[in-house]
Design a protein around this motif. Structure first.
Motif, PDB file in Angstrom:
ATOM      1  N   ALA A 241      61.222   9.220  29.622  1.00  0.00           N
ATOM      2  CA  ALA A 241      61.942   9.215  30.886  1.00  0.00           C
ATOM      3  C   ALA A 241      61.736  10.510  31.655  1.00  0.00           C
ATOM      4  N   HIS A 242      61.343  11.580  30.943  1.00  0.00           N
ATOM      5  CA  HIS A 242      61.160  12.862  31.626  1.00  0.00           C
ATOM      6  C   HIS A 242      59.677  13.076  31.934  1.00  0.00           C
ATOM      7  N   PRO A 243      59.360  13.540  33.140  1.00  0.00           N
ATOM      8  CA  PRO A 243      57.941  13.758  33.483  1.00  0.00           C
ATOM      9  C   PRO A 243      57.253  14.727  32.526  1.00  0.00           C
ATOM     10  N   TYR A 244      58.028  15.678  31.948  1.00  0.00           N
ATOM     11  CA  TYR A 244      57.414  16.621  31.014  1.00  0.00           C
ATOM     12  C   TYR A 244      57.000  15.908  29.732  1.00  0.00           C
ATOM     13  N   THR A 245      57.873  15.038  29.225  1.00  0.00           N
ATOM     14  CA  THR A 245      57.535  14.290  28.011  1.00  0.00           C
ATOM     15  C   THR A 245      56.273  13.458  28.250  1.00  0.00           C
ATOM     16  N   ARG A 246      56.222  12.828  29.416  1.00  0.00           N
ATOM     17  CA  ARG A 246      55.044  12.012  29.726  1.00  0.00           C
ATOM     18  C   ARG A 246      53.782  12.884  29.726  1.00  0.00           C
ATOM     19  N   ALA A 247      53.894  14.069  30.349  1.00  0.00           N
ATOM     20  CA  ALA A 247      52.736  14.967  30.421  1.00  0.00           C
ATOM     21  C   ALA A 247      52.314  15.423  29.029  1.00  0.00           C
ATOM     22  N   LEU A 248      53.308  15.717  28.184  1.00  0.00           N
ATOM     23  CA  LEU A 248      53.023  16.172  26.823  1.00  0.00           C
ATOM     24  C   LEU A 248      52.255  15.091  26.053  1.00  0.00           C
ATOM     25  N   LEU A 249      52.699  13.838  26.235  1.00  0.00           N
ATOM     26  CA  LEU A 249      52.045  12.725  25.546  1.00  0.00           C
ATOM     27  C   LEU A 249      50.640  12.503  26.090  1.00  0.00           C
ATOM     28  N   ALA A 250      50.478  12.674  27.409  1.00  0.00           N
ATOM     29  CA  ALA A 250      49.172  12.411  28.020  1.00  0.00           C
ATOM     30  C   ALA A 250      48.172  13.510  27.696  1.00  0.00           C
ATOM     31  N   ALA A 251      48.685  14.698  27.349  1.00  0.00           N
ATOM     32  CA  ALA A 251      47.779  15.830  27.146  1.00  0.00           C
ATOM     33  C   ALA A 251      46.991  15.704  25.853  1.00  0.00           C
ATOM     34  N   VAL A 252      47.525  14.965  24.880  1.00  0.00           N
ATOM     35  CA  VAL A 252      46.831  14.843  23.593  1.00  0.00           C
ATOM     36  C   VAL A 252      45.595  13.979  23.797  1.00  0.00           C
ATOM     37  N   PRO A 253      44.395  14.501  23.499  1.00  0.00           N
ATOM     38  CA  PRO A 253      43.203  13.672  23.670  1.00  0.00           C
ATOM     39  C   PRO A 253      43.268  12.478  22.715  1.00  0.00           C
ATOM     40  N   ARG A 254      43.256  11.289  23.261  1.00  0.00           N
ATOM     41  CA  ARG A 254      43.395  10.065  22.466  1.00  0.00           C
ATOM     42  C   ARG A 254      42.114   9.741  21.728  1.00  0.00           C
ATOM     43  N   PHE A 255      42.258   9.308  20.498  1.00  0.00           N
ATOM     44  CA  PHE A 255      41.073   8.848  19.784  1.00  0.00           C
ATOM     45  C   PHE A 255      40.817   7.412  20.197  1.00  0.00           C
ATOM     46  N   ARG A 262      41.105   9.846  31.504  1.00  0.00           N
ATOM     47  CA  ARG A 262      41.200  11.103  32.241  1.00  0.00           C
ATOM     48  C   ARG A 262      42.573  11.222  32.868  1.00  0.00           C
ATOM     49  N   ALA A 263      43.548  11.517  32.014  1.00  0.00           N
ATOM     50  CA  ALA A 263      44.892  11.739  32.535  1.00  0.00           C
ATOM     51  C   ALA A 263      44.875  13.040  33.320  1.00  0.00           C
ATOM     52  N   PRO A 264      45.457  13.063  34.517  1.00  0.00           N
ATOM     53  CA  PRO A 264      45.495  14.333  35.252  1.00  0.00           C
ATOM     54  C   PRO A 264      46.296  15.343  34.446  1.00  0.00           C
ATOM     55  N   PRO A 265      45.691  16.490  34.103  1.00  0.00           N
ATOM     56  CA  PRO A 265      46.421  17.434  33.264  1.00  0.00           C
ATOM     57  C   PRO A 265      47.566  18.071  34.043  1.00  0.00           C
TER      58      PRO A 265
ATOM     59  N   GLN B 200      44.373  20.867  29.970  1.00  0.00           N
ATOM     60  CA  GLN B 200      43.737  21.506  31.124  1.00  0.00           C
ATOM     61  C   GLN B 200      42.323  21.960  30.796  1.00  0.00           C
ATOM     62  N   ILE B 201      42.155  22.544  29.590  1.00  0.00           N
ATOM     63  CA  ILE B 201      40.828  23.050  29.207  1.00  0.00           C
ATOM     64  C   ILE B 201      39.862  21.877  29.010  1.00  0.00           C
ATOM     65  N   VAL B 202      40.342  20.794  28.415  1.00  0.00           N
ATOM     66  CA  VAL B 202      39.492  19.610  28.239  1.00  0.00           C
ATOM     67  C   VAL B 202      39.056  19.080  29.604  1.00  0.00           C
ATOM     68  N   ALA B 203      40.009  19.000  30.537  1.00  0.00           N
ATOM     69  CA  ALA B 203      39.669  18.515  31.879  1.00  0.00           C
ATOM     70  C   ALA B 203      38.661  19.448  32.535  1.00  0.00           C
ATOM     71  N   LEU B 204      38.822  20.749  32.288  1.00  0.00           N
ATOM     72  CA  LEU B 204      37.901  21.724  32.875  1.00  0.00           C
ATOM     73  C   LEU B 204      36.489  21.536  32.321  1.00  0.00           C
ATOM     74  N   ILE B 205      36.392  21.362  30.992  1.00  0.00           N
ATOM     75  CA  ILE B 205      35.067  21.173  30.385  1.00  0.00           C
ATOM     76  C   ILE B 205      34.435  19.888  30.926  1.00  0.00           C
ATOM     77  N   GLU B 206      35.250  18.829  31.031  1.00  0.00           N
ATOM     78  CA  GLU B 206      34.786  17.565  31.611  1.00  0.00           C
ATOM     79  C   GLU B 206      34.183  17.776  32.998  1.00  0.00           C
ATOM     80  N   GLU B 207      34.939  18.516  33.814  1.00  0.00           N
ATOM     81  CA  GLU B 207      34.540  18.757  35.192  1.00  0.00           C
ATOM     82  C   GLU B 207      33.257  19.572  35.267  1.00  0.00           C
ATOM     83  N   LEU B 208      33.229  20.638  34.431  1.00  0.00           N
ATOM     84  CA  LEU B 208      32.112  21.571  34.515  1.00  0.00           C
ATOM     85  C   LEU B 208      30.809  20.926  34.073  1.00  0.00           C
ATOM     86  N   ARG B 209      30.903  19.976  33.172  1.00  0.00           N
ATOM     87  CA  ARG B 209      29.644  19.442  32.665  1.00  0.00           C
ATOM     88  C   ARG B 209      28.945  18.582  33.698  1.00  0.00           C
ATOM     89  N   GLN B 210      29.661  18.226  34.761  1.00  0.00           N
ATOM     90  CA  GLN B 210      28.982  17.548  35.860  1.00  0.00           C
ATOM     91  C   GLN B 210      28.018  18.522  36.550  1.00  0.00           C
TER      92      GLN B 210
END
Lengths: 322, 328, 278
Positions: A241-255, A262-265, B200-210
């Motif tokens: 429900a919190h935008p921070y929690t969502r961002a935290l979850l999106a930041a983990v690179p998914r396998f 490409r979640a906006p960081p 942020q760093i992952v997104a940066l590396i993604e961007e830079l490799r273009q």
């Protein structure tokens, strides 16, 4: 899972604040931890996670608010009661090798809790050896010093040591940090198994959201010392429900082989607690922030079933489907 | 995506690389017979547990190996030359110009007593000996802005400790890119960072490799990171290359039992609470006492007689994939 | 312990130091039973005798056996050195760890006391004490111990500060260990290494201070032998016989050299930062 309202909380934090000098590290955090439950605290460095658990453990007195264990205020425990509290609450440390006294052997490290609490070693030692096997260590480690065992073994010694006194509450600080993926699951399985066998209640701190998901009943998200979201794990981690929690979850690179996400960081960094932003502490990094967020600190609101969020613009206000 | 690195001539071709170190317990065979290609413009992920030899492999390319090195065999071909046979002086000239490295801890690479601006100018000198300092500073400012350092011009006069961990990692990346290297070696660049900063760093590396057309060798702990960033994957186990190929293929359809076991350990968003998680029983063998035959056999659920008898060779499977397993 | 001795033995300087220290210990501890004469027995007829079968190192101005007196002096030197350092080590460790854990004001007072003591020239301090209270072995020990306390105190404080927040101490606190148990079982054993090294490096310093004070006549009172008084007596009668000065000077030099070499080797053997693994 017993119903939270029907059982007495084992650990209860009420309006807990901790300042270092004038710098706030924890701000008015409240939660109840019920017997047999696992609650995980997540957040980035500087969020106040370690300050929170140090206060909960009674290692530092709170600046304001109370910590209650089994109904009694921890700060006021003296003598025999204080000793009993130290027996009932144990911790496993983030850096397991550094948490073992360097000049002792594993044998004396395991006997130390018994000696401190005056427990007869002769009667309990067989139980300690059972515990050693239970955490997956051979008896050959007993005569080694901490620097002679591997990081994974030190982690297991730390777990065994925390359980020698059969505590009721186990505080786990980053229990899988620095472990290889191949043993991470093993440690999680071990903790879950021990929780079941010993009836443990677990308060965990972790930045690994996958581990949190695998172990927790409830999750508390901390940002700059404040609990921005608390609730059942499946709610907080699946429908944050919190935008921070969502961002935290999106930041983990998914396998997800073959698919790139490409979640906006999240922009910016955690601000300094010395100089916290006005209004909602998260507003400088929040994509939803408006004038109100900059001016007014959001009050906590209840969504459903103990799911609480401190945000002017929660991502969903309707009760989340379980 | 599926273009195999073998189709064009690779940037770097490693053949039968073996590296051993002298230790108190005898020689530690940290890499054994490793052969792989780093394709031009590809992002190659190097995956393996601690003790797999991945850091040694990465530092063998610029030949930055510890002093207790006791054996270095095979070849690393780059631009028609064998890096292992190159005189020290020539190799030193390639470091920082053709090869650049970024590390887990950027403080280890930035000099704490010099201003960031000075360091960013000095490292461009090798390639641009005649340029004016002002021109090099301008390039540094542009690159810092590019990697997302706010107020870059003013911050040139700051020292490394005045930046946060995430900012220092950005400076390291800027420093590496200013050298315009052919190969960028990134050793766990996000391990020490918080998740939102890692994002942020992952997104940066993604961007830079273009924009940056060089090759990236990424050593990573997290399979998520590899699956999101890498074109190719190389899986190492106890100093042996067990599987390699295009990332989507290897991670999507792993063939080696070790790769399969490792991928099964990934917890993932679908995990059910208190479900039993996968792990790989046993431990990585000690590099001074490697088992006979396949190094993974002692932990392999499918190990059979032939596995313990001989080291399985690395065989091509087509589509740019290779596997070293007697049972595949 | 065995491993440390082994490492010292492997270092040539350490080996020489170890042998010299062993010789001094033998002379001081077992000497009185080995030497052929009573160190205080006068024999005026045999004064200023050179080395002979009866008196290996000769005799002094009162005809006393020099070797016996050197052994007796060694006993005094060791007694003074070891008890002084034991007192200074204990007091310094106590004050240093207390300073590290004390509130800022307490810490400042302790450090100020250390500074004052170190700023005071120890020889002048010693002369002042003796002028007030008269000479004596106990006073020598007390004076030198006080001047050495800051030495150990500062190192103990620095070591404690670096360990104070280490996870293993916190882990013991979580287990419920009392402050005393924390200090004795977990803190002190881990800061003792550098302090022991410092102590062994201070042995020659104390030996020379004791010899110096006795030389000036404010240390060990006669007739008790001390390397300092032997030197002093030797100097006043140098024209009659060089042997007392040569013998006492050589023993003093070898003893300080031995302890210094031993201390340096011990430091290298204990300090992991200086140690290079094979």
């Amino acid at each position: 899972m017993s119903h939270p309202l029907l059982s007495l909380a084992l650990l209860s934090l009420d309006g807990l604040s901790l300042n270092y000098g004038t710098v706030p590290a924890v701000r008015a955090v409240s939660f109840d931890l019920h017997p047999g439950e696992t609650l995980s605290v997540v957040g980035e460095s500087g969020s106040g996670k370690s300050s929170l658990i140090r206060t909960a453990l009674g290692l530092v007195p709170p600046t304001a608010g109370t910590v209650r264990f089994d109904g009694r205020e921890v700060k006021s425990l003296r003598g025999r009661e204080a000793k009993a509290f130290r027996r009932d609450v144990q911790m496993i440390f983030q850096d397991p090798a550094a948490a073992l006294s360097p000049r002792m052997t594993v044998r004396s490290l395991l006997a130390e809790p018994l000696r401190i609490h005056g427990v007869a070693e002769r009667d309990t030692w067989p139980g300690v050896l059972d515990l050693l096997r239970r955490v997956g260590l051979p008896e050959s480690v007993l005569d080694k010093h901490p620097h002679q065992i591997s990081g994974g073994q030190a982690r297991r010694v730390g777990i065994a040591r925390a359980l020698v006194l059969r505590p009721r509450l186990l505080v786990a600080d980053e229990p899988t940090a620095g472990l290889d993926l191949s043993v991470q699951g093993d440690i999680v399985n071990l903790l879950v198994g021990l929780q079941r066998d010993f009836g443990l209640t677990i308060l965990m701190v972790s930045h690994n959201l996958d581990v949190v998901r695998a172990m927790s009943d409830r999750v508390l998200v901390l940002y700059l010392g404040r609990a921005v979201e608390v609730g059942r794990a499946e709610h907080v981690l699946n429908v944050p429900a919190h935008p921070y929690t969502r961002a935290l979850l999106a930041a983990v690179p998914r396998f997800d082989p073959g698919n790139r996400h490409r979640a906006p960081p999240l922009r910016g960094e955690v601000p300094s607690p010395r100089n916290p932003p006005s209004g909602c502490a998260f507003h400088p990094r929040c994509p939803l922030a408006d004038a109100r967020c900059r001016a007014e600190e959001p009050a906590e609101r209840i969504l459903t079933d103990g799911h609480r969020v401190a945000c002017h613009h929660p991502l969903h206000a309707v009760p989340a489907a379980a | 995506m599926t273009a195999s690195p073998q189709e064009a001539e690779p940037l770097i071709a490693i053949r039968n690389l073996s590296v051993s170190f002298a230790t108190g317990a005898g020689p530690a065979n940290v890499l054994r017979n490793v052969s792989l290609d780093l394709g031009r413009g590809r992002v190659v992920g190097l995956v393996g547990e601690s003790g797999s030899g991945k850091s040694t492999l990465a530092s063998a390319i610029p030949r930055l190996l510890p002093r207790n090195l006791s054996r270095l065999e095979g070849s690393i071909r780059y631009g028609g030359r064998d890096l292992l046979a190159l005189p020290d002086r020539e190799l030193a000239a390639l470091r920082g110009t053709r090869f650049a490295m970024i590390f887990q801890d950027p403080m280890a690479a930035l000099n704490p007593v010099f201003r960031v601006g000075t360091q960013l100018v000095d490292l461009q000198r090798a390639k641009r000996p005649k340029d004016r300092r002002r021109a090099l500073l301008a390039r540094a400012v542009a690159m810092l802005a590019r990697v997302g350092i706010p107020d870059a011009e003013r911050r040139l006069s700051d020292y490394p400790h005045q930046f946060s961990g995430g900012m220092r990692q950005r400076i390291m990346i800027a420093a590496a890119l200013l050298a315009e290297p052919d190969l960028l070696i990134a050793d766990e660049p996000t391990t020490a960072l918080d998740p939102t900063i890692e994002g942020q760093i992952v997104a940066l590396i993604e961007e830079l490799r273009q924009e940056y057309r060089g090759t990236i060798l990424l050593i990573a702990h997290s399979l998520g990171l590899v699956s999101q960033l890498c074109d190719d994957v190389v899986v190492l186990y106890a100093g042996t290359l067990v599987e390699s190929g295009p990332a989507a293929a290897v991670l999507g359809d792993p063939r080696h039992p070790y790769t399969r076991a490792l991928l099964a350990c990934e917890i993932g968003a679908g995990v059910i609470r208190r479900a039993t998680l996968a792990s790989i029983p046993g431990e990585v063998p000690d590099a001074t006492r490697l088992p006979q035959g396949c190094v993974f056999a002692p932990r392999c659920p499918q190990a059979a007689e032939p596995c313990r008898a001989a080291v399985p060779p690395l065989r091509a499977l087509g589509g740019g994939r290779s596997v070293a397993c007697a049972l595949v | 312990m065995h491993a440390v001795l082994k490492r010292i033995w492997r270092d040539p300087g350490g080996r020489a130091g170890l042998l010299l220290v062993a010789a001094v210990l033998l002379l001081g501890l077992a000497g009185p039973w080995m030497v052929p004469h009573d160190p205080n027995k006068l024999n005026i007829l045999a004064r200023f005798g050179g080395p002979s079968a009866a008196h290996w190192l000769g005799t002094d101005h009162l005809g006393r056996d020099l070797l016996s007196r050197l052994a007796d002096g060694g006993r005094v030197a060791l007694l003074v050195a070891l008890s002084t350092i034991a007192v200074a080590l204990a007091a310094g460790t106590l004050l240093g760890t207390a300073a590290a854990y004390a509130p800022p004001q307490g810490e400042r007072s302790i450090l100020a006391a250390f500074d004052i003591i170190s700023a005071f020239p120890s020889l002048v301090f010693a002369l002042a004490v003796v002028a007030l209270m008269g000479p004596g072995l106990d006073k020598v020990i007390l004076i030198v111990a006080v001047t050495l306390v800051p030495h150990f105190g500062r190192v103990a404080r620095a070591q404690t500060l670096s360990l104070r927040n280490s996870p293993f101490l916190e882990a013991e606190r979580v287990l419920g260990a009392s402050p005393l148990r924390l200090a004795l079982h977990h803190l002190v054993p881990n800061i003792l290494g550098p302090l022991v090294v410092l102590a062994s490096m201070d042995v020659p310093v104390v030996i020379t201070i004791e010899a110096g004070l006795s030389f000036l006549g404010v240390g060990v009172p006669p007739p008790r032998a001390s390397w300092g008084t032997l030197l002093h007596d030797g100097y006043t009668t140098l024209s009659q016989s060089p042997w007392p000065v040569i013998a006492a000077g050589a023993v003093l030099t070898l003893a300080t050299l031995g302890f210094t070499l031993f201390g340096e080797a011990l430091r290298d053997a204990i300090d992991p930062k200086l140690r290079t693994e094979p």
